[in-house]
Design an enzyme around this catalytic site. Structure first.
Site, PDB file in Angstrom:
ATOM      1  N   SER A 192       0.836  -1.194   0.000  1.00  0.00           N
ATOM      2  CA  SER A 192       0.000   0.000   0.000  1.00  0.00           C
ATOM      3  C   SER A 192       0.879   1.256   0.000  1.00  0.00           C
ATOM      4  O   SER A 192       1.664   1.449  -0.922  1.00  0.00           O
ATOM      5  CB  SER A 192      -0.958  -0.035   1.193  1.00  0.00           C
ATOM      6  OG  SER A 192      -1.988   0.916   1.049  1.00  0.00           O
ATOM      7  N   GLU A 247      -9.615  -5.079  -3.725  1.00  0.00           N
ATOM      8  CA  GLU A 247      -8.917  -4.065  -2.934  1.00  0.00           C
ATOM      9  C   GLU A 247      -9.865  -3.107  -2.211  1.00  0.00           C
ATOM     10  O   GLU A 247      -9.793  -2.921  -0.995  1.00  0.00           O
ATOM     11  CB  GLU A 247      -7.992  -3.242  -3.841  1.00  0.00           C
ATOM     12  CG  GLU A 247      -6.853  -4.001  -4.481  1.00  0.00           C
ATOM     13  CD  GLU A 247      -5.625  -4.114  -3.592  1.00  0.00           C
ATOM     14  OE1 GLU A 247      -5.686  -3.695  -2.420  1.00  0.00           O
ATOM     15  OE2 GLU A 247      -4.608  -4.622  -4.080  1.00  0.00           O
ATOM     16  N   HIS A 302      -8.082  -5.310   0.335  1.00  0.00           N
ATOM     17  CA  HIS A 302      -6.794  -4.655   0.563  1.00  0.00           C
ATOM     18  C   HIS A 302      -6.193  -5.166   1.871  1.00  0.00           C
ATOM     19  O   HIS A 302      -6.874  -5.225   2.885  1.00  0.00           O
ATOM     20  CB  HIS A 302      -7.031  -3.144   0.641  1.00  0.00           C
ATOM     21  CG  HIS A 302      -5.799  -2.303   0.632  1.00  0.00           C
ATOM     22  ND1 HIS A 302      -4.955  -2.237  -0.447  1.00  0.00           N
ATOM     23  CD2 HIS A 302      -5.278  -1.471   1.578  1.00  0.00           C
ATOM     24  CE1 HIS A 302      -3.969  -1.379  -0.188  1.00  0.00           C
ATOM     25  NE2 HIS A 302      -4.144  -0.915   1.043  1.00  0.00           N
TER      26      HIS A 302
END
Length: 447
Positions: free
Chosen positions: A191, A313, A378
Site C-alpha cells: 500500500s 482491494e 486490501h
C-alpha cells in the site's frame, strides 16, 4: 534463551535467536524527532555506550487509529515521538560465517502515510528470512503531518520519505554485520509502503543502490500530491492546530496529540477516496517525477520488479459505509481497477517494454465464511506474505484458517523470498509477465 550480539556504527545490539533466525528489534537509525528536530530532516542516531537490548520493537510513530481497523483488526496504541525511528532486522545465523552476504529486503509498512509500524508483529520477518536465507529489515517513518507537512520554505519537505531514505542508508552502512550484502538490497512494501518502495527505487538520490522492488497493492492510480494542494492543506492544518507563526520553535512546541487532532479535523474536511490529506509531494525529496514518466525513461532499468494486487482491494475501504445498505459493489470493483489494478499492470508493462523483467500476481484468497463479504480485500495478502497467520487471529479479512491456508502462506512467502534472493519467485508456477497476456498474472489462492 539464546541471544546474538552484533556491532553497528552507533553501538552493539543484542537480539534473540529463535528457530535459527536472530531478531534485532527497535534499533535506532535516526535521532529522536522531538522538539527542535520534530520537523527537520532526520539525523543519524547518536551512539550509545555498551550493548543495547534489541529484544523488543520501538514505539510506532505518532498516529491515530487506522481507518482499516474493521478489516485488519485493532491495534493497541503504542506511539511515541521519542524512539520511533527504528529498524527491525531478522537474519539467519548472523556472524556465524556460513554465508557471506545474504540478499536483503528493506520493507515499508502501509497505512495511508498516516498509520502503521514496522515493529508490529503483523510484519515479523522471521519466516520470510528463513524461507529464502535472506536478511529482512522493516522500518518506521514519520506519518501524517509529522511526515508530510509541506512547508518547503522552512525545509519541511517529504520528511517521511527522508526517513525512509536514511533507513536505506543505514542498511547499506550496517547490514554487513548482520550477514547481509549491502550491494543486494530489494525495496518492498504494501500500500503506502509499496508507493514508497517504488518511488525510492526510481529516485536518482536513492535508486542507484537498489537491486529490485516488491510493490504489494500500491495505489499507483494516485499521483503524488500537487504542491499547491499540499500548501493549502498545510495552511489549514496550521490553523486547526492553533499555530499562528510556523517557526521551528512553534512547530516543535505543541504535544504530538494536538497535531494529530488537527490532522484528524483536516481529514474530515478534505479527504477523498484513498488519498490522505498529506502524502509525498510531487517535486519534493524522493518524489521528483510521477512514476509513469520515470519508468518510461528507464529509471528502474536493470532492476527486477514483483508487483500485485488483491482481487477486491476497495472492499476494505467501502464495505462498511456510514449508512447501512448503501454499499455499491460495482463502484468498489471500478475503484479497485482505477486505483490499484490497471496502474499495477501499466507499471509492469512499462517496465518490461525495455526488456526488463516483472512478475505480477493477483491475490484471490478470501475468508470462508465471509460475513462482511470482504472477498480478497486490501491487505488480505499480508498474513500470507510474511507467513504470519497467527498474528492476524480474529482479523475479519483473514477469517478461519485451515491446512490450505497454511500451505498457501508457506508457498507465497517462499515465492517472495525467492524473488529477493534470486530475482525470480521460488515457484515454477510463476512466470515473467508478458504485456497483454493475463495468463502471465499469477493468481494466488488456496488449492
Amino acid at each position: 534463551m539464546r541471544t546474538a550480539t552484533v556491532p553497528t556504527e552507533a553501538g552493539s545490539v543484542r537480539g534473540i535467536v529463535e528457530n535459527g533466525v536472530a531478531a534485532f528489534r527497535g534499533i535506532p537509525y535516526a535521532a529522536d524527532p522531538i522538539g527542535a528536530l520534530r520537523f527537520t530532516a532526520p539525523a543519524a542516531a547518536p551512539p550509545w555506550i555498551g550493548v543495547r537490548d534489541a529484544s523488543r520493537p520501538g514505539p510506532s510513530a505518532p498516529q491515530g487509529p487506522s481507518r482499516l481497523e474493521a478489516v485488519m483488526g485493532a491495534r493497541t496504541p503504542d506511539w511515541n515521538e521519542a524512539g520511533c525511528l527504528t529498524v527491525n532486522v531478522w537474519s539467519p545465523r548472523p556472524g556465524d560465517g556460513s554465508v557471506d552476504g545474504r540478499p536483503v529486503l528493506l520493507w515499508f509498512h502501509g497505512g495511508g502515510f498516516t498509520s502503521g509500524s514496522g515493529g508490529w508483529n503483523w510484519y515479523d520477518g522471521a519466516r520470510l528470512a528463513a524461507a529464502g536465507d535472506i536478511v529482512v529489515v522493516t522500518a518506521n517513518y514519520r506519518l501524517g503531518p509529522l511526515g508530510y507537512l509541506y512547508l518547503p520554505e522552512l525545509g519541511i519537505d517529504n520528511l517521511g520519505v527522508r526517513d525512509q531514505a536514511l533507513a536505506l542508508d543505514w542498511v547499506v552502512r550496517n547490514i554487513g554485520a548482520f550477514g547481509g550484502d549491502p550491494a543486494r538490497v530489494t525495496l518492498g512494501g504494501q500500500s503506502a509502503g509499496a508507493y514508497s518502495a517504488l518511488y525510492l527505487g526510481l529516485s536518482p538520490t536513492t535508486g542507484p543502490g537498489v537491486t529490485g522492488v516488491i510493490a504489494q497493492s500500491g495505489p499507483f492510480g494516485l499521483p503524488p500530491q500537487d504542491p499547491d494542494e499540499a500548501r493549502a492543506h498545510a495552511a489549514r492544518f496550521l490553523a486547526l492546530a492553533g499555530i499562528d507563526d510556523a517557526t521551528p520553535e512553534a512547530l516543535g512546541a505543541p504535544p504530538a496529540a494536538q497535531l494529530l487532532d488537527a490532522y484528524r479535523a483536516l481529514a474530515g474536511e478534505v479527504s477523498r477516496g484513498v488519498a490522505p490529506p498529506m502524502y509525498p509531494v510531487l517535486g519534493g525529496f524522493g518524489t521528483e517525477r510521477a512514476w509513469p514518466a520515470a519508468v518510461a525513461d528507464g529509471a528502474l532499468a536493470g532492476r527486477a520488479l514483483l508487483t500485485g494486487t488483491t482481487r477486491d482491494e476497495m472492499a476494505a475501504f467501502l464495505a462498511f459505509p456510514p449508512q447501512a445498505g448503501t454499499r455499491d459493489r460495482a463502484a468498489e470493483a471500478a475503484a479497485t481497477t482505477t486505483v490499484f489494478g490497471a496502474q499495477t499492470i501499466a507499471l509492469a508493462e512499462s517496465h518490461t517494454a525495455a526488456g526488463d523483467t516483472a512478475f505480477v500476481y493477483r491475490f484471490d484468497r478470501a475468508p470462508e465464511p465471509d460475513p462482511s463479504a470482504l472477498g480478497a480485500a486490501h491487505c488480505a495478502d499480508l498474513p500470507f506474505a510474511f507467513d504470519a497467520l497467527k498474528t492476524y487471529a480474529g482479523s475479519p479479512m483473514l477469517g478461519p484458517v485451515d491446512r490450505r491456508d497454511r500451505d498457501l502462506a508457506r508457498g507465497f512467502c517462499r515465492a517472495l523470498a525467492g524473488f529477493i534472493a534470486d530475482a525470480r519467485p521460488a515457484d515454477d508456477a510463476w512466470t515473467a509477465y508478458h504485456a497483454g497476456d493475463p495468463a502471465t498474472v499469477r493468481v494466488v489462492d488456496r488449492r
